[in-house]
Design an enzyme around this catalytic site. Sequence first.
Site, short mmCIF file in Angstrom:
data_model
loop_
_atom_site.label_atom_id
_atom_site.label_comp_id
_atom_site.label_asym_id
_atom_site.label_seq_id
_atom_site.Cartn_x
_atom_site.Cartn_y
_atom_site.Cartn_z
N HIS A 1 0.88 -1.12 -0.08
CA HIS A 1 0.00 -0.05 -0.11
C HIS A 1 0.99 1.17 -0.11
O HIS A 1 0.50 2.25 0.31
CB HIS A 1 -0.75 -0.08 1.14
CG HIS A 1 -1.75 -1.34 1.38
ND1 HIS A 1 -1.20 -2.18 2.28
CD2 HIS A 1 -2.67 -1.82 0.85
CE1 HIS A 1 -1.84 -3.17 2.11
NE2 HIS A 1 -3.04 -3.26 1.41
S1 FES Z 1 1.91 -0.67 3.18
FE1 FES Z 1 0.22 -1.91 3.78
S2 FES Z 1 1.36 -3.86 4.29
FE2 FES Z 1 2.70 -2.37 3.95
#
Ligand code: FES
Length: 187
Positions: A152
């Site tokens: 993410h």
């Molecule tokens: S940014 Fe979501 S698990 Fe690492």
Amino acid sequence: MAETMAPAKAAHGAEGSGETRRDFLMLTTGAFAAVGVGVVVWPFIHSMNPARDVLALSSTEVDLAPIAAGQAVTVMWRGKPVFVRNRTAEEVQAARATPLSELKDPAPDQGRVQRDQWLVVVGVCTHLGCVPLGQKSSDPRGDYNGWFCPCHGSHYDTSGRIRKGPAPTNLAVPEYSFTSPTQIRIG
Ligand code: FES
């Protein structure tokens, strides 16, 4: 059982010995059943004790000698990846020059390492648990030259601190100690 069987033996004469044999057989079967349960239960209880190899994994030794400046290795400790990075002087400097006011989870670099060049962190993103990239020289290391979690988009700096993205906290520093100038024990 003795109270209920005694009248039957008296009433049936010769059958009494048959009853006695049946009693014996029933008792014998019962005894085997009891032993059987014991045999089944013991391995079950035994399996609840930590195995020797699991106990051994509660600490992990890492030889630092082969890790050149700028390189990192990943070791497994208690089922999790741990990143051990030999930081360059520039990487240490970048971590220390960052004002704490810029950090989402403020922590001075000096409080996260025992020796300036060696950073030891659990390699699990604090957002949802992915393993960030940045261990190989060919990996993306994010905007802060530490690690990048592509799940993410979390960026960590050269101290393993969260700098950008949804992860709420810095990469965790595990319990470890130097057992020699070139060896650490994690755990
Ligand atoms: S940014 Fe979501 S698990 Fe690492």
